[in-house]
Structures are given as C-alpha cells and as structure tokens.
Design a protein around this motif. Sequence first.
Motif, PDB file in Angstrom:
ATOM      1  N   PRO B 125      62.298  66.594  81.910  1.00 21.22           N
ATOM      2  CA  PRO B 125      62.548  65.856  80.989  1.00 21.22           C
ATOM      3  C   PRO B 125      61.042  65.611  80.297  1.00 21.22           C
ATOM      4  O   PRO B 125      60.905  64.982  79.410  1.00 21.22           O
ATOM      5  CB  PRO B 125      63.290  64.498  81.761  1.00 21.22           C
ATOM      6  N   ILE B 126      59.594  65.376  80.954  1.00 22.85           N
ATOM      7  CA  ILE B 126      58.496  65.116  80.894  1.00 22.85           C
ATOM      8  C   ILE B 126      58.106  65.648  79.949  1.00 22.85           C
ATOM      9  O   ILE B 126      57.591  65.555  78.974  1.00 22.85           O
ATOM     10  CB  ILE B 126      57.952  64.786  81.906  1.00 22.85           C
ATOM     11  N   TYR B 127      58.595  67.456  79.888  1.00 24.79           N
ATOM     12  CA  TYR B 127      57.915  68.108  79.076  1.00 24.79           C
ATOM     13  C   TYR B 127      58.624  68.437  77.871  1.00 24.79           C
ATOM     14  O   TYR B 127      58.009  68.052  76.498  1.00 24.79           O
ATOM     15  CB  TYR B 127      57.656  69.539  79.806  1.00 24.79           C
ATOM     16  N   LEU B 128      59.783  68.198  77.870  1.00 27.28           N
ATOM     17  CA  LEU B 128      60.716  68.261  77.005  1.00 27.28           C
ATOM     18  C   LEU B 128      60.139  66.401  75.478  1.00 27.28           C
ATOM     19  O   LEU B 128      60.134  66.254  74.800  1.00 27.28           O
ATOM     20  CB  LEU B 128      62.327  68.138  76.656  1.00 27.28           C
ATOM     21  N   SER B 129      60.226  65.701  76.542  1.00 27.86           N
ATOM     22  CA  SER B 129      59.708  64.378  75.974  1.00 27.86           C
ATOM     23  C   SER B 129      58.549  63.864  75.288  1.00 27.86           C
ATOM     24  O   SER B 129      57.943  63.832  73.763  1.00 27.86           O
ATOM     25  CB  SER B 129      59.975  63.145  77.118  1.00 27.86           C
ATOM     26  N   LEU B 130      57.612  64.470  75.848  1.00 29.31           N
ATOM     27  CA  LEU B 130      55.985  65.126  75.012  1.00 29.31           C
ATOM     28  C   LEU B 130      56.148  66.134  74.328  1.00 29.31           C
ATOM     29  O   LEU B 130      55.822  65.250  73.049  1.00 29.31           O
ATOM     30  CB  LEU B 130      55.189  65.642  76.121  1.00 29.31           C
ATOM     31  N   LYS B 131      57.025  67.628  74.173  1.00 28.10           N
ATOM     32  CA  LYS B 131      57.193  67.873  73.264  1.00 28.10           C
ATOM     33  C   LYS B 131      57.678  67.194  71.668  1.00 28.10           C
ATOM     34  O   LYS B 131      56.778  67.662  70.568  1.00 28.10           O
ATOM     35  CB  LYS B 131      57.806  69.107  73.465  1.00 28.10           C
ATOM     36  N   MET B 133      57.881  64.201  71.302  1.00 19.86           N
ATOM     37  CA  MET B 133      56.925  63.470  70.372  1.00 19.86           C
ATOM     38  C   MET B 133      55.483  64.316  69.702  1.00 19.86           C
ATOM     39  O   MET B 133      54.830  62.614  69.820  1.00 19.86           O
ATOM     40  CB  MET B 133      56.774  62.276  71.671  1.00 19.86           C
ATOM     41  N   GLY B 134      55.404  64.917  70.442  1.00 18.56           N
ATOM     42  CA  GLY B 134      54.396  66.115  69.441  1.00 18.56           C
ATOM     43  C   GLY B 134      53.156  65.637  70.563  1.00 18.56           C
ATOM     44  O   GLY B 134      51.754  65.582  70.073  1.00 18.56           O
ATOM     45  N   ARG B 139      45.018  64.723  74.614  1.00 23.13           N
ATOM     46  CA  ARG B 139      44.730  64.342  75.624  1.00 23.13           C
ATOM     47  C   ARG B 139      45.057  62.848  75.807  1.00 23.13           C
ATOM     48  O   ARG B 139      45.351  62.757  77.260  1.00 23.13           O
ATOM     49  CB  ARG B 139      43.150  63.890  75.059  1.00 23.13           C
ATOM     50  N   PHE B 140      45.800  62.646  75.219  1.00 22.45           N
ATOM     51  CA  PHE B 140      46.525  60.666  74.687  1.00 22.45           C
ATOM     52  C   PHE B 140      47.367  61.727  75.716  1.00 22.45           C
ATOM     53  O   PHE B 140      47.999  60.530  76.667  1.00 22.45           O
ATOM     54  CB  PHE B 140      46.629  60.536  73.530  1.00 22.45           C
ATOM     55  N   GLY B 141      48.410  62.492  75.502  1.00 24.84           N
ATOM     56  CA  GLY B 141      49.867  62.573  76.416  1.00 24.84           C
ATOM     57  C   GLY B 141      49.522  62.349  77.712  1.00 24.84           C
ATOM     58  O   GLY B 141      49.760  61.945  79.086  1.00 24.84           O
ATOM     59  N   LEU B 142      48.591  63.367  78.043  1.00 26.96           N
ATOM     60  CA  LEU B 142      48.249  63.965  79.536  1.00 26.96           C
ATOM     61  C   LEU B 142      47.587  62.067  80.150  1.00 26.96           C
ATOM     62  O   LEU B 142      47.493  62.463  81.295  1.00 26.96           O
ATOM     63  CB  LEU B 142      46.877  65.097  79.487  1.00 26.96           C
ATOM     64  N   THR B 143      46.506  61.946  79.305  1.00 32.03           N
ATOM     65  CA  THR B 143      45.614  60.649  80.020  1.00 32.03           C
ATOM     66  C   THR B 143      46.609  59.638  80.464  1.00 32.03           C
ATOM     67  O   THR B 143      46.858  59.058  81.534  1.00 32.03           O
ATOM     68  CB  THR B 143      44.857  59.683  79.406  1.00 32.03           C
ATOM     69  N   ILE B 144      48.233  59.837  79.971  1.00 38.22           N
ATOM     70  CA  ILE B 144      49.244  58.410  79.935  1.00 38.22           C
ATOM     71  C   ILE B 144      49.923  59.373  81.204  1.00 38.22           C
ATOM     72  O   ILE B 144      50.351  58.122  82.317  1.00 38.22           O
ATOM     73  CB  ILE B 144      50.047  58.517  78.713  1.00 38.22           C
TER      74      ILE B 144
END
Lengths: 290, 275
Positions: B125-131, B133-134, B139-144
């Motif tokens: 789910p994390i992979y798909l959600s980030l995908k 949401m673009g 870096r922003f995604g990984l920081t969160i």
Amino acid sequence: MATTQTKTLSRIMNLPAIVLLFIWMIVPLTMTIYYSFQRYNLLNPSRRGFNGWFNYEFFITDPAFFAAIGNTLLLVTGVLAITIIGGVLLGLLLNQAILGRGIVRILFISPFFIMPTVSALIWKNMLMNPIYGIFAHISEFFGVPPTDFFAVIPLLSIVIIVAWQWLPFATLILLTALQSLDQEQQEAADMDGAGIFSKFYYITLPHMSRAITVVILIETIFLLSIFAEILVTTNGGPGTASTNLTYMVYNRALLQYDIGGASAGGVIAVILANIVAIFLIRSVGKNLEA
Amino acid sequence: MARKITIQHQLGFTLLAWFLGLLMFFPIFWMILTSFKTEIDAIASPPLVVFSVTLENYIEVLSRSNYLKFFSNSVIIAGGSTLLALVVAIPSAWAMAFSPTRHTKNVLMWMLSTKMMPPVGVLVPIYLSLKYMGLLDTRFGLTIIMMLINLPIIIWMLYTYFKEIPSEILEASRMDGAKLWQEIIFVLLPMALPGIASTMLLNIILAWNEAFWTLNLTAANAATLTAFIASYSSPEGLFWAKLSAASTMAIAPILILGWFSQKQLVTGLTFGAVK
C-alpha cells in the motif's frame, strides 16, 4: 480548573503524533489485508476482483514459502546465537581494566554504524570473493582451496555479515548492564570462596538476564526484516537458498507485480512479527512501571 | 604476589581486547585502505599492504556518477525527517511526561508497537499510495516515510529524558505567567537540550543507514547513499577501489557521529530498558 485546561491541552499536543502514527500503520495495514483478498496484478490491472483465500493458498503452497520461513528462522537464530554468546564474552572482557579502553570500545562499536549495503559489499567483494578476497588468500596460504561463499554457503555467509553488524550492539548493551553490577555483592561472594564460574553463573548472568532478553527481542524485530544484505549479495539465491520472508514479499511485489500475493505474504509476516512483539512489549512494559 | 597476577591478567586482557577489537574493525580498515589504491593494486594477489597512495578514486567518484547528489539526498532526508519528527514529537512527549492521563501508558505502548510492524507488511500500500500521489522517488516522499518510521523511537527517547526534569520548574514558570509555548521553548527545551541532541543524533544515524524503504521507494532521483552503494552490487560494477572510496565517504560522517553518541545509544535503542 487549571488542571482541566492542561489535560485538554495535553490531549491536543499529543494528537498530531497519534494521528500520524495511526495513518502510517493502521491504514496501510488495512489496505494490505484488503489487497490480500484481491486478484490484482499490476501487469494486468483490469482483471481485479475478490479472490477469497486464493492468494494465501498460492503463497503458502509455493515451495519457496517453506524455504523462506526456514531461512528467516535460521537467519534470526544464527545471528542471535553468535551475537548473544559473543556479546556476553566481549562484554565481560571489555569490563576489565584494559589499557586504552575508550579506543577499543570504538573499534568494537564501529561495524554497527556502517550502512547495510556498504557492509554487505565489503564482505562480498573484499573478504569473501573466491579469487581476490582476503579469505581466499588465507586459505591458499594454508593450502586449502578457497570457498565460493555465496554459492556454497549463501545463508551462512549472510548470517556472518549480519552478525558482524549486530555483535557491537549486543556487546554495548550487555557491557552497559555489566557496569551496573554491584561490586559489594561480588566481594561478598569472593569472601564466601565462590569461584569465577559460580560467580558468573549465580551473580553475573542473572544480573544480565534482563539486558539479554532486551537484546534478543530488539534484534529479532530487526532480523526478521533483513533485506539489503540479501539484495546486494545473493538476490535470494542460488535458487531460494537465501530468500527470507521479507525478500520473498519484495520479489512478489516489485519484481512480479503480484499485489495480491505480496499482500498475503505481508500479512503472514505481520502475524509472525506480532508474536515476537507481544513478548517485547511485555518485558519493556515492566520497566515502565519500575 | 597477588598484585603481580593482577598485572599479568590486565596485560592479557588488554592484548586480547585489542586483538579482537582490531579484528572487528578490520573490514572497515581494509575498505579505507583499498580506497587509496589504484584499481589494479586493489585486486593484487597477494593483497598489498604497502602501495603507492592515490587520491584518484575520490576525485573520480566526486566528479562522476552524481555522487554529490546522492550525498545531498542523504543529508536532506536524514536531517529533514529528524527535524520534522522533533516538531511532532516534542509536544507529544511533553504532554505524556508532564500531564499523563490514565491512557498515557497504553498510548506509549501502542506507539512502540507500530515500530514492531515489519515493513513488508505495509510495503504494497505504501508503494502504491506514493505512486498515485506522484511521490515515488522524491525526496519529500522519502523524508515523510523516514520521519514516520522513527517517530516512535524519538517520542520514547524524549519521553525518557523529559521524565527526569522536575515538573515543579515548569509549574513555577506557569505561575509566573508564562504561556505554554514560552514554557516549552524557554524552560523545557534548554533543560532537555542534551537529551534532544542525542535523540537527534540517533535518529540521523538510523535514517542515514536505513535501507529497506530507500531501496524500494527510490530510483535515480531521490536515491540516497545507501541505494547508490547498492548499485555497485551488479557484476559489471567491480571497481573495488572506487566502491571503497564512495563507501568511505558515505560512512565517515555517521561513524564519527556514532562514536560521540555511543553512550546515549544504549538508552535510545532499548527504549530506556537498559541504562
């Protein structure tokens, strides 16, 4: 009145952390459980629908599954055995009056700070490589043919690398526990004529038991999820010889794009970890009351 | 007589400890040594201990292969996630340490339990959600993500440190008419500064070395040093001297930070269970 106000305020202050952690864990976990009952492959996304227990059946009946469970357990227990026994012995050694103890401590703790991909590659290339590695040169020196570590003993090689990373952790925690050992108790035992081994068995070991439990449980949590070391050394192979549960789920999700199957594997991994977590929470929880 | 034996023991223990310590450190030492060799010297047989020192690997790594980009990704993600987490964790730890309710203990335990969750359990789910949401490979995604992973440890560590500060001092400042934000910023934080510093340090170390999420959620754009080094695992990447130079630069800052924080590390990593 002031207290009521503070209470409300403290709830508000605590809210962001609770909401964030809730979103981080509960929501994705619910999604994983949902996906695990869906037919869903990213290569063929239009073909979706409820799939019953099929994903679980498919994941569990995969021959790789039992290999992965076995490898996961071997990896965890192997590393635990090395780090706990080594950690107790090294803790006892470092607790002695040693010249230059500060520097020796730094030497021992350093492997813990090395990022997993770097330590795996140092071992793979410079130490365990069958042609150029240090180990190959050492065995040649003794006239023994060099071992191709990752082909012959892939899982054991990974156990060695991971144990090298975690031995410092165990040593540091157990040394800290040893340093709070009551000296007077030791002296009293000396007076009563206790030998080194009986002192160790009846005084030192019981004193360390709590720290040992904590080390076992924390390491287990991390060791269940070993990933980078496998990815850069063996890619889970040869065959499935060094595939653990984490690597198997990664393989399903990001290499085979089987979202449903990977999710079923994820749920199984969560159940396994929870069994461990219950014990950890109990032992840390006791400390909270003390 | 007894004293003589003690000195002999001490000498024996010292020698043994130094020998084992050097053995543990050897892989790191060997890597650092290799980073100063030419590629040919690096795979010489038998291995070279004496060789002509060269800096060409460092120069080449720094000038080629976007090394600085990966380095700055690591700095931004480790530093950014730590600061973000502190902003969320300080109020939370304050609330639980100084005005505990009957739920506080359960809340702390629940926070700790989120840390027990194996990452593969939420990978999909994390992979798909980030995908969707673009945010994949940003870096922003990984920081969160990194902030969320370490938030429980940060709250626990801060809670442990805050508990040691007498609440009377905070109450006194409240009596004097300090507002809540003044109480936290001017009274609590200066007193808790050593604790906050070691919390930050531990979190930076953990975030810098994190490998599961960085390897799975980044590609060319937001890759950190952990992911960059992993790209050397491919068979065509057998440049040991360059790999060693890149690795040495990747671990040096954390190794030094780690040496300074080894004492606080015990409390942090065992959630205060071993002190």
